[in-house]
Write a protein that holds these residues in place. Structure first.
Motif, PDB file in Angstrom:
ATOM      1  N   TYR A  40      10.040 -11.519  12.864  1.00  0.00           N
ATOM      2  CA  TYR A  40       9.242 -10.595  13.657  1.00  0.00           C
ATOM      3  C   TYR A  40       9.252  -9.202  13.048  1.00  0.00           C
ATOM      4  CZ  TYR A  40       7.696  -7.719  17.572  1.00  0.00           C
ATOM      5  OH  TYR A  40       7.042  -6.816  18.343  1.00  0.00           O
ATOM      6  N   GLN A  41      10.411  -8.766  12.565  1.00  0.00           N
ATOM      7  CA  GLN A  41      10.491  -7.460  11.929  1.00  0.00           C
ATOM      8  C   GLN A  41       9.700  -7.430  10.626  1.00  0.00           C
ATOM      9  OE1 GLN A  41      14.733  -7.320  11.796  1.00  0.00           O
ATOM     10  NE2 GLN A  41      14.890  -5.953  13.559  1.00  0.00           N
ATOM     11  N   ALA A  42       9.702  -8.563   9.914  1.00  0.00           N
ATOM     12  CA  ALA A  42       8.911  -8.636   8.689  1.00  0.00           C
ATOM     13  C   ALA A  42       7.436  -8.473   8.991  1.00  0.00           C
ATOM     14  CB  ALA A  42       9.160  -9.974   7.990  1.00  0.00           C
ATOM     15  N   PHE A  43       6.999  -9.037  10.120  1.00  0.00           N
ATOM     16  CA  PHE A  43       5.604  -8.870  10.533  1.00  0.00           C
ATOM     17  C   PHE A  43       5.300  -7.410  10.825  1.00  0.00           C
ATOM     18  CE2 PHE A  43       2.875  -8.375  14.299  1.00  0.00           C
ATOM     19  CZ  PHE A  43       1.662  -8.774  13.762  1.00  0.00           C
ATOM     20  N   LEU A  44       6.216  -6.723  11.507  1.00  0.00           N
ATOM     21  CA  LEU A  44       5.978  -5.338  11.864  1.00  0.00           C
ATOM     22  C   LEU A  44       5.903  -4.439  10.644  1.00  0.00           C
ATOM     23  CD1 LEU A  44       8.256  -4.888  15.020  1.00  0.00           C
ATOM     24  CD2 LEU A  44       5.782  -5.198  14.931  1.00  0.00           C
ATOM     25  N   THR A  45       6.750  -4.684   9.645  1.00  0.00           N
ATOM     26  CA  THR A  45       6.738  -3.833   8.466  1.00  0.00           C
ATOM     27  C   THR A  45       5.467  -3.992   7.660  1.00  0.00           C
ATOM     28  OG1 THR A  45       7.891  -5.546   7.195  1.00  0.00           O
ATOM     29  CG2 THR A  45       9.240  -3.851   8.252  1.00  0.00           C
ATOM     30  N   ASP A  46       4.742  -5.074   7.855  1.00  0.00           N
ATOM     31  CA  ASP A  46       3.498  -5.292   7.125  1.00  0.00           C
ATOM     32  C   ASP A  46       2.319  -4.583   7.774  1.00  0.00           C
ATOM     33  OD1 ASP A  46       2.190  -6.601   4.893  1.00  0.00           O
ATOM     34  OD2 ASP A  46       1.132  -7.766   6.420  1.00  0.00           O
ATOM     35  N   ILE A  47       2.514  -4.079   8.991  1.00  0.00           N
ATOM     36  CA  ILE A  47       1.448  -3.372   9.694  1.00  0.00           C
ATOM     37  C   ILE A  47       1.449  -1.916   9.256  1.00  0.00           C
ATOM     38  CG2 ILE A  47       0.548  -2.653  11.939  1.00  0.00           C
ATOM     39  CD1 ILE A  47       1.809  -5.086  13.154  1.00  0.00           C
ATOM     40  N   LYS A  48       0.333  -1.427   8.780  1.00  0.00           N
ATOM     41  CA  LYS A  48       0.214  -0.040   8.356  1.00  0.00           C
ATOM     42  C   LYS A  48      -0.649   0.715   9.363  1.00  0.00           C
ATOM     43  CE  LYS A  48       0.665  -1.219   3.482  1.00  0.00           C
ATOM     44  NZ  LYS A  48       0.052  -1.150   2.145  1.00  0.00           N
ATOM     45  N   PRO A  49      -0.086   1.709  10.018  1.00  0.00           N
ATOM     46  CA  PRO A  49      -0.862   2.444  11.020  1.00  0.00           C
ATOM     47  C   PRO A  49      -2.095   3.093  10.408  1.00  0.00           C
ATOM     48  CG  PRO A  49       1.480   2.953  11.161  1.00  0.00           C
ATOM     49  CD  PRO A  49       1.288   2.158   9.914  1.00  0.00           C
ATOM     50  N   ASN A  50      -3.169   3.154  11.200  1.00  0.00           N
ATOM     51  CA  ASN A  50      -4.417   3.810  10.820  1.00  0.00           C
ATOM     52  C   ASN A  50      -5.073   3.163   9.603  1.00  0.00           C
ATOM     53  OD1 ASN A  50      -3.930   5.701  12.883  1.00  0.00           O
ATOM     54  ND2 ASN A  50      -2.703   6.969  11.502  1.00  0.00           N
ATOM     55  N   GLN A  51      -4.749   1.932   9.325  1.00  0.00           N
ATOM     56  CA  GLN A  51      -5.382   1.229   8.219  1.00  0.00           C
ATOM     57  C   GLN A  51      -5.968  -0.083   8.743  1.00  0.00           C
ATOM     58  OE1 GLN A  51      -2.913   0.436   4.868  1.00  0.00           O
ATOM     59  NE2 GLN A  51      -4.483  -0.592   3.713  1.00  0.00           N
ATOM     60  N   SER A  52      -7.273  -0.189   8.760  1.00  0.00           N
ATOM     61  CA  SER A  52      -7.933  -1.378   9.270  1.00  0.00           C
ATOM     62  C   SER A  52      -8.616  -2.109   8.143  1.00  0.00           C
ATOM     63  CB  SER A  52      -8.962  -0.989  10.347  1.00  0.00           C
ATOM     64  OG  SER A  52      -9.933  -0.110   9.806  1.00  0.00           O
ATOM     65  N   ARG A  53      -8.728  -3.422   8.290  1.00  0.00           N
ATOM     66  CA  ARG A  53      -9.414  -4.224   7.301  1.00  0.00           C
ATOM     67  C   ARG A  53     -10.921  -4.103   7.474  1.00  0.00           C
ATOM     68  NH1 ARG A  53      -7.185 -10.124   7.547  1.00  0.00           N
ATOM     69  NH2 ARG A  53      -7.606  -9.818   9.769  1.00  0.00           N
ATOM     70  N   ILE A  54     -11.638  -4.325   6.381  1.00  0.00           N
ATOM     71  CA  ILE A  54     -13.090  -4.200   6.398  1.00  0.00           C
ATOM     72  C   ILE A  54     -13.705  -5.584   6.517  1.00  0.00           C
ATOM     73  CG2 ILE A  54     -15.106  -3.342   5.163  1.00  0.00           C
ATOM     74  CD1 ILE A  54     -13.328  -1.404   3.712  1.00  0.00           C
ATOM     75  N   HIS A  55     -14.537  -5.777   7.516  1.00  0.00           N
ATOM     76  CA  HIS A  55     -15.230  -7.046   7.712  1.00  0.00           C
ATOM     77  C   HIS A  55     -16.535  -7.039   6.925  1.00  0.00           C
ATOM     78  CE1 HIS A  55     -17.380 -10.266   9.961  1.00  0.00           C
ATOM     79  NE2 HIS A  55     -16.171 -10.806   9.946  1.00  0.00           N
ATOM     80  N   ARG A  56     -17.013  -8.237   6.581  1.00  0.00           N
ATOM     81  CA  ARG A  56     -18.237  -8.335   5.785  1.00  0.00           C
ATOM     82  C   ARG A  56     -19.441  -7.706   6.480  1.00  0.00           C
ATOM     83  NH1 ARG A  56     -18.610 -14.904   6.075  1.00  0.00           N
ATOM     84  NH2 ARG A  56     -18.718 -15.127   8.355  1.00  0.00           N
ATOM     85  N   SER A  57     -19.401  -7.662   7.814  1.00  0.00           N
ATOM     86  CA  SER A  57     -20.495  -7.027   8.543  1.00  0.00           C
ATOM     87  C   SER A  57     -20.520  -5.519   8.341  1.00  0.00           C
ATOM     88  CB  SER A  57     -20.380  -7.341  10.036  1.00  0.00           C
ATOM     89  OG  SER A  57     -19.146  -6.857  10.565  1.00  0.00           O
ATOM     90  N   GLN A  58     -19.425  -4.947   7.859  1.00  0.00           N
ATOM     91  CA  GLN A  58     -19.345  -3.507   7.617  1.00  0.00           C
ATOM     92  C   GLN A  58     -19.587  -3.145   6.161  1.00  0.00           C
ATOM     93  OE1 GLN A  58     -15.241  -3.571   9.269  1.00  0.00           O
ATOM     94  NE2 GLN A  58     -15.953  -1.964  10.666  1.00  0.00           N
TER      95      GLN A  58
END
Length: 243
Positions: A40-58
């Motif tokens: 669970y902690q490994a999952f949290l460390t992979d989250i970067k605040p204020n950084q969102s992925r770009i979808h193909r629709s964008q």
């Protein structure tokens, strides 16, 4: 009126646990080297605040050529992709630089840009591929046919696999055509963005876009499978068996 019973009626105080309430840290970046490392902690460390992925629709439309790429919103990323592609082809011995003369008739190279997306349609990276303008290549009588697996044949193989419980694996040859050596003399201009004065390129590998590239790859694959002890099925040049 109805008689309301106390909510705690019938409850035993032995089942009540009294502890002090603790709050989770508000920041996700709270792990240190000394912390215990759980999934669970490994999952949290992979989250970067204020950084969102770009979808193909964008994503904006893919640039159709080098000129359009220069003014593209993702020009920096595509520029990096072109440098990586050129360096990779150079390291694989796809071409060699030669001095240009009037006797040499080079054909153009072009860039093909695309986005690489994950299964959910989110952007993974920007890609750029160098291709030969095969439509400008001089016509010859040499056979360029390369067989491809028929859809009905593929469905038959999958039906046999499901019926008898066979093990199935799918493999992908990276830059497949570039594994085959070119058996003819072909000169090309440099791709846009990498031009050198009075120099051109002599192709040594079956670069994408050449008329013979698919056939050269098929011949290389077939000879490799034969050396491994496999034999083509009569009438099915894309299927090899050990029998």
């Amino acid at each position: 009126g109805p008689i309301r019973r106390p909510r705690n009626e019938g409850l035993s105080t032995s089942n009540i646990i009294s502890t002090q309430r603790t709050r989770a840290p508000r920041s996700l970046n709270f792990l240190t080297e000394s912390d215990s490392y759980t999934p669970y902690q490994a999952f949290l460390t992979d989250i970067k605040p204020n950084q969102s992925r770009i979808h193909r629709s964008q994503l904006p439309p893919i640039p159709k050529n080098w000129k359009a790429m220069i003014s593209h919103p993702h020009a920096d990323q595509f520029h990096q992709a072109t440098r990586s592609e050129y360096k990779a082809l150079e390291s694989q011995g796809t071409f060699e630089e030669v001095e240009y003369t009037d006797r040499i008739k080079p054909i153009p190279l072009k860039w093909v840009f695309t986005y690489k997306l994950d299964s959910d349609g989110f952007l993974l990276k920007h890609k750029a591929r160098i291709c030969v303008r095969g439509d400008l290549q001089q016509m010859t009588n040499e056979d360029t046919y390369a067989a491809t697996l028929a859809y009905k044949t593929f469905r038959t193989l999958m039906a046999l696999t499901a019926t008898f419980g066979y093990e199935t694996k799918q493999l992908d040859a990276v830059n497949a055509f570039l594994n085959a050596d070119l058996d003819e003399l072909v000169y090309c201009y440099y791709p846009p963005g990498f031009t050198k004065t009075r120099m051109c390129l002599r192709l040594k590998k079956a670069l994408y876009g050449l008329r013979k590239s698919p056939r050269l790859w098929l011949n290389l694959l077939g000879s490799t499978l034969s050396r491994l002890g496999l034999h083509p099925v009569p009438g099915q040049p894309c299927i090899y068996t050990t029998y």
